[in-house]
Design an enzyme around this catalytic site. Structure first.
Site, PDB file in Angstrom:
ATOM      1  N   ALA A   1      -1.714   3.146  -3.725  1.00  0.00           N
ATOM      2  CA  ALA A   1      -1.150   2.508  -2.535  1.00  0.00           C
ATOM      3  C   ALA A   1      -0.836   3.601  -1.525  1.00  0.00           C
ATOM      4  CB  ALA A   1       0.105   1.710  -2.875  1.00  0.00           C
ATOM      5  N   GLU A   2      -0.951   3.280  -0.240  1.00  0.00           N
ATOM      6  CA  GLU A   2      -0.913   4.313   0.787  1.00  0.00           C
ATOM      7  C   GLU A   2       0.364   5.128   0.884  1.00  0.00           C
ATOM      8  OE1 GLU A   2      -0.540   0.441   3.314  1.00  0.00           O
ATOM      9  OE2 GLU A   2      -1.440   1.050   1.426  1.00  0.00           O
ATOM     10  N   PRO A   3       1.545   4.638   0.454  1.00  0.00           N
ATOM     11  CA  PRO A   3       2.718   5.497   0.581  1.00  0.00           C
ATOM     12  C   PRO A   3       2.754   6.652  -0.407  1.00  0.00           C
ATOM     13  CG  PRO A   3       3.342   3.456  -0.480  1.00  0.00           C
ATOM     14  CD  PRO A   3       1.927   3.285   0.013  1.00  0.00           C
ATOM     15  N   GLY A   4       1.753   6.738  -1.323  1.00  0.00           N
ATOM     16  CA  GLY A   4       1.698   7.893  -2.202  1.00  0.00           C
ATOM     17  C   GLY A   4       1.585   7.591  -3.676  1.00  0.00           C
TER      18      GLY A   4
END
Length: 641
Positions: free
Chosen positions: A322-325
């Site tokens: 997922a893009e937040p890490g």
């Protein structure tokens, strides 16, 4: 300690009129609600601070009152640059109504700009945003007519086009951690993400600004493990201890040890999905998962792919991100989105987008709000409703393969799923496949030009992007093409070879997708009939996507046929078979090798005229021996006796 620990009210008093503010957070994770609440309270009581500029990357809100919604007061903000606006309707309304200047830029670019600003760089150069609404030729991301200051510039280097995003000049950071010691060192051990806190703190501090961090507890100076410190005290000016109700781990979960990744929860911690339209879509998307690949799942409809992957036992064979890490594990959904359980790692958000932008994703599954005949997709703006692009542009432009997921219509759609079929009980009143999308968040023409494989998956049908537009490739069992699909589209798709969606998708029991994707059933598909001496190969509904899979087929045929002595006649079933175009040549070479070593006469059959044509193009020597039915293929061999 006493020099840095202050009250929320005193922290809000440090912010001056006209400051340029940046805040941490992803949905409800890492959002400094105590600090935002204090700023709101001060403004409501005194009218200050006013005319603030705000720069944020990910959406930070619950769609109601929390997060950046606390700043949604006329006069408090004057200018906002943000990535995802859908969770902050109070601020979005100010921008849409022209009461503040506003720009919607790609979330990943803003995240990376925090790091560039920390390093004193003038900005960043990237292809992200070209041919979308962010491109200066298409509006430059401006939300309204008063937002005229350019935030993106078009430039060329050689024959290539790029976009330049100037770095922000930040003066205040409102961030969040878990524990602060007496010198202001900040750890994040009870947070679900680390996001961009370090880069934001550095950017503001190096610009001479003020960094204020919300925490839930205090510790003695230099007592925190150095490896646990995410924001060194040299970057922190003030610390505020938040009450528990303003320091929830997510907006749905007060605290979960599983979201800290300090423990691994028992299997099945995240419940199975009910069999509805959402699960049907997630299941069909799961058929596209690349084994051993790295995948991004977007917010909304794609979240269900994680649950389906868990149900089908696939999580050990793919890496979901997922893009937040978040790297690995099973991403959570809803107001827990951004958190994940059983993960391999959690890295900074800007580093995750570096990986994405560099082409690291083997596949991305993203939401589908509107699409048109050219394959353009809109998820960012719908009349007066501003959702924002979030990380959608970074991810969609750079993934090696792309799947868009969403219901075929919206607002009131009601379907019944069961017994291997789909029934439309009530049609949605809002069409999603339009003559032209309202805003181009994803450019179909650009993707087609660059050869990016793209699918559009709904509960009733599947489309594929071609250079000449969208092609209808699958229809759900029980669905009428004219009544349920073409009658609700603003354009007519290309229709050449339409297959039926796999009936397993519409049944409640597990699909046994693991066996299919891992080709664990190859021994059952390739068998030598000792009586007739014929080799039967069943490729029905099988998909070949990688060189590794080609070698698996070659190896199984070699094992069954043994040392080449007498050659055998072969019958191959290609019904529902799929072969990715970029490895078609390698597949043809493998087949030619087997033919020269093991096969005497090969007959192939498929009920699809399109597949017979494709086989003839891919395997030129096969053209005379491609039939419509198994009976015809076997009869041809019988005549040769």
């Amino acid at each position: 300690m006493h020099r840095k620990v202050i009250s929320g009210a005193d922290a809000a008093a440090l912010i001056k009129d006209g400051d340029v503010l940046t805040t941490s957070g992803f949905v409800g994770i890492g959002v400094p609600d105590a600090l935002l609440s204090a700023v709101e309270q001060r403004f409501l009581e005194t009218g200050h601070p006013k005319n603030l500029s705000l720069v944020f990357a990910a959406g930070q809100g619950d769609g109601g009152e929390r997060g950046l919604n606390r700043l949604g007061h006329e006069g408090l903000l004057s200018r906002v640059v943000g990535g995802h606006w859908g969770l902050i309707p109070k601020v979005a309304a100010l921008a849409v109504e022209g009461k503040i200047q506003g720009w919607n830029l790609p979330q990943g670019c803003i995240s990376q700009l925090f790091r560039d600003a920390a390093a004193g760089k003038p900005g960043m150069i990237t292809t992200v945003g070209l041919d979308t609404f962010v491109d200066p030729r298409n509006g430059g991301g401006a939300i309204n007519s008063i937002s005229v200051e350019p935030q993106v510039e078009l430039m060329t280097r050689g024959d290539e086009e790029y976009l330049f995003y100037p770095g922000p000049k930040l003066t205040v950071a409102l961030l969040r951690g878990t524990t602060a010691d007496e010198t202001g060192n900040i750890t994040m051990e009870r947070e679900a993400l680390i996001i961009d806190n370090l880069a934001q703190a550095m950017a503001v501090k190096n610009a001479g600004g003020i960094v204020i961090v919300q925490v839930e507890r205090l510790a003695r100076g230099r007592s925190l493990p150095a490896r646990e410190v995410q924001i060194p005290g040299i970057f922190v000016d003030a610390v505020v201890v938040a009450p528990p109700e303003l320091h929830m781990q997510t907006y749905r979960t007060a605290f979960s040890h599983a979201f800290t990744n300090r423990i691994r929860p028992p299997e099945g911690e995240i419940p199975h999905m009910p069999l509805d339209a959402r699960k049907v879509i997630a299941r069909r998307c799961a058929f596209e998962l690349p084994v051993n690949g790295v995948i991004n799942l977007g917010i909304g409809m794609p979240e269900g792919v994680a649950a389906v992957s868990a149900e089908e036992g696939l999580l050990d064979h793919v890496t979901l991100t997922a893009e937040p890490g978040v790297v690995g594990g099973q991403p959570a959904s809803g107001l827990d989105f951004g958190a994940a359980v059983d993960v391999d790692a959690v890295i900074p958000q800007n580093a995750q987008f570096d990986f994405y932008d560099g082409g690291g994703l083997d596949m991305a599954c993203l939401g589908l709000a509107q699409a048109d005949g050219q394959g353009n997709v809109n998820v960012s703006r719908f009349g007066p409703r501003l959702a924002g692009a979030g990380g959608f542009i970074n991810i969609s432009q750079n993934a090696k393969a792309l799947v868009f997921a969403g219901t075929f219509t919206a607002k009131g759609i009601d379907v019944e799923v069961g017994d291997g079929a789909l029934t439309i009980r009530a049609e949605g009143t809002s069409r999603k496949f339009l003559d032209a999308v309202e805003q181009v968040t994803f450019s179909g023409k650009r993707a087609a030009r660059l050869g990016q494989p793209v699918l559009y998956v709904t509960e009733r049908c599947v489309f594929r992007l071609r250079p000449d537009g969208l092609e209808l490739v699958e229809v759900a069992p029980g669905v009428d093409l004219g009544r349920d699909i073409l009658g609700h589209m603003g354009f007519r798709p290309i229709i050449e070879d339409v297959r039926e969606m796999d009936a397993r998708i519409f049944r409640d029991e597990p699909m046994d997708l693991k066996r299919e994707l891992l080709h664990l059933d190859l021994p059952e598909r390739i068998a030598l009939d000792a009586t007739t001496g014929r080799l039967f190969i069943n490729f029905e509904k099988m998909r070949i996507r990688t060189l590794e899979e080609i070698e698996q087929v070659r190896g199984q045929v070699m094992e069954v046929c043994g040392p080449p002595t007498d050659k055998v006649d072969v019958v191959v079933n290609y019904d529902g078979f799929q072969l990715d175009d970029d490895i078609a040549k390698d597949y043809a070479e493998m087949v030619a090798d087997l033919e020269s070593r093991f096969y005497r006469t090969v007959t192939r059959y498929s009920g699809s005229a399109f597949m017979r044509l494709k086989l003839g193009e891919t395997l030129p020597s096969a053209s005379p021996h491609i039939f419509e039915t198994r009976e015809a293929a076997q009869a041809f061999l019988d005549r040769l006796k």
